[in-house]
Design an enzyme around this catalytic site. Structure first.
Site, PDB file in Angstrom:
ATOM      1  N   HIS A 195      28.425  38.377  44.688  1.00 59.60           N
ATOM      2  CA  HIS A 195      28.553  36.997  44.222  1.00 59.60           C
ATOM      3  C   HIS A 195      27.670  36.049  45.031  1.00 59.60           C
ATOM      4  CE1 HIS A 195      32.004  38.419  41.920  1.00 59.60           C
ATOM      5  NE2 HIS A 195      31.947  37.279  41.257  1.00 59.60           N
ATOM      6  N   LYS A 254      42.284  40.644  40.706  1.00 60.29           N
ATOM      7  CA  LYS A 254      43.719  40.441  40.865  1.00 60.29           C
ATOM      8  C   LYS A 254      44.011  39.088  41.515  1.00 60.29           C
ATOM      9  CE  LYS A 254      44.250  43.051  45.198  1.00 60.29           C
ATOM     10  NZ  LYS A 254      44.814  42.261  46.301  1.00 60.29           N
TER      11      LYS A 254
END
Lengths: 281, 200
Positions: free
Chosen positions: B39, B107
């Site tokens: 990222h 999650k």
């Protein structure tokens, strides 16, 4: 030390690929308590099925095989340095053979060492014992749940947490409320109370080594542990943070004496895949 | 009642907008993994989509640092559950805007910036079961490739994977619904009641 090294490799394999029976039983009991057809129930069923699959295929329960944390009880006369070197060697072998995910990253170069060894990695705590046997306890502590741990300094006015055991409880429930589903609930919660910041952090994590059914020797603390489990479960965060009745499987508290001016509370959070095991040598 | 939706990848914008928070999706097709370093790299270095080795348009970006094993036939997935998504909150909205993915999977849910990007771009966030690494690895049918392996290592590289009936729950949809935020608000209210803290 060669045999001991191989024993530690096997300990790694056992801890990474199977869940302690008390934790597995507790998850099964939780699945029965949740509403039928709910996200909570299906999440727990997937966890239980995953535990079975991991054990049957001898693969790590979770891809995050964590930071290995060792607690050693060493008979007098045995070299701590040699034990440390044996653990490092076993760690390198286990990383390749189990396999474990390489998790040790150099802070300066950002390079992953590739074998789970590095500065202060794995974490090893030594304690001398008068017994003639060497006891090696290992916990594999994942990063997700480690990250949601918190340290508090009582009093905390915004939590309405005074400098007493009720205040300790507020901190524990607050830490779980803030953690939400990020650390993979249902959680096992370790709590450490005392005078020094570094000491309570270690004490809190050590509590995670206790079996879930282990009752605190101090009656007052045993009662608080039970109360906190119910309070946490009333938050409604649920398995995986998707809502439900089971957010914590157990709370375990350890206390040290504190300084008149200091009242530190550390909350260490373990994911549902609480992986721990023991080797007696 | 939980709605089960089979999803074939790549997804279109309409597919993504058709999903609702609470849906159980079964993903089939190609996905990519990416966690902290991927990222950071995508946002800071801004590589052009032509320079990426895999097509990301319509795909799902899975927050996962798997355990991989190299064999004579290539890499196999040993264990591959999700990692905590919130750590990449400061990057994700840029990634969603920049490379045309239609799903983010991990999650624990994400924050306001991501939620806005999901609504604006037509994308969903899916939560899959943390710690169920073997169960989920069994639903990965093929390792198609890897990018940035040398630079970031096995766990942080971008893996291109083929999945079949990979289960996840939509918890943040393209209409602003957010299961995590709802549960967080409810739990905060209950905590305040217990602790005797006045609201507001």
């Amino acid at each position: 030390m060669l045999k001991l090294r191989d024993g530690i490799v096997e300990l790694y394999r056992k801890v990474a690929t199977s869940l302690p029976p008390d934790v597995e039983e507790s998850l099964k009991a939780a699945a029965l308590r949740e509403e039928q057809g709910s996200a909570a129930e299906s999440a727990l069923k997937v966890m239980i099925e995953n535990v079975r699959l991991a054990r049957d295929t001898v693969r790590p329960i979770c891809q995050d095989t964590g930071v290995p944390v060792f607690y050693l009880k060493v008979p007098a006369g045995l070299s701590h340095n040699e034990l440390r070197l044996t653990i490092d060697e076993a760690t390198r072998i286990a990383t390749e053979r189990v396999p474990l995910r390489p998790n040790a990253v150099d802070v300066l170069t950002e390079r992953n060492s590739g074998d789970n060894t590095g500065i202060g990695f794995p974490v090893v705590y030594f304690e001398e014992t008068s017994s003639g046997t060497l006891t090696i306890d290992l916990m594999l502590k994942g990063g997700g749940c480690e990250n949601v741990g918190q340290t508090y300094k009582l009093p905390v006015p915004e939590l309405n947490a005074p400098r007493d055991l009720a205040g300790v409880g507020r901190c524990v429930v607050d830490a779980v409320q803030k953690a939400q589903g990020k650390g993979c609930p249902p959680y096992v919660i370790g709590v450490g109370v005392g005078a020094a910041k570094d000491q309570v952090t270690r004490l809190a994590k050590e509590q995670l080594m206790r079996k879930l059914g282990d009752v605190n020797k101090t009656g007052e603390l045993a009662a608080i542990e039970q109360t906190l489990v119910s309070e946490i479960n009333r938050l409604g965060i649920g398995p995986q943070g998707l809502g439900g009745k089971t957010t914590a499987l157990a709370v375990k508290i350890g206390v040290n004496h504190r300084h008149p001016a200091s009242y530190f509370v550390d909350v260490s959070v373990s994911c549902w895949a609480t992986r721990r095991g023991r080797l007696i040598w | 009642m939980v709605r089960t939706v089979p999803v074939s990848l790549p997804m279109t914008e309409d597919d993504a907008r058709g999903l609702r928070a609470g849906d159980l999706v079964l993903l089939s097709g190609n996905i990519v993994t990416g966690r902290d370093r991927i990222h950071k790299f995508l946002l800071e270095q801004k590589p052009s989509s032509e320079s990426l080795p895999f097509p990301l348009a319509g795909s799902v970006l899975y927050h996962c640092g798997p355990i991989m094993k190299e064999t004579e036939e290539g890499f196999i997935v040993v264990a591959a559950g999700p990692t905590t998504s919130m750590r990449v909150e400061m990057y994700e909205h840029g990634v969603i805007g920049g490379c045309g993915i239609r799903g983010v999977m991990g999650k624990g849910g994400m924050g306001d910036l991501t939620r806005q990007a999901l609504v604006e771009r037509g994308c969903v966030y899916m939560h899959t079961i943390g710690g169920a690494a073997v169960y989920l690895a069994e639903r990965i049918t093929k390792v198609l490739g890897v990018w940035m392996l040398e630079e970031f290592g096995l766990a942080e590289a971008m893996w291109h994977l083929e999945v079949k009936d990979f289960p996840a729950i939509v918890t943040m949809d393209a209409h602003g619904n957010d299961t995590h935020r709802e549960i967080e608000a409810l739990s905060l209210e209950r905590f305040r009641e217990m602790a005797g803290i006045r609201q507001g």
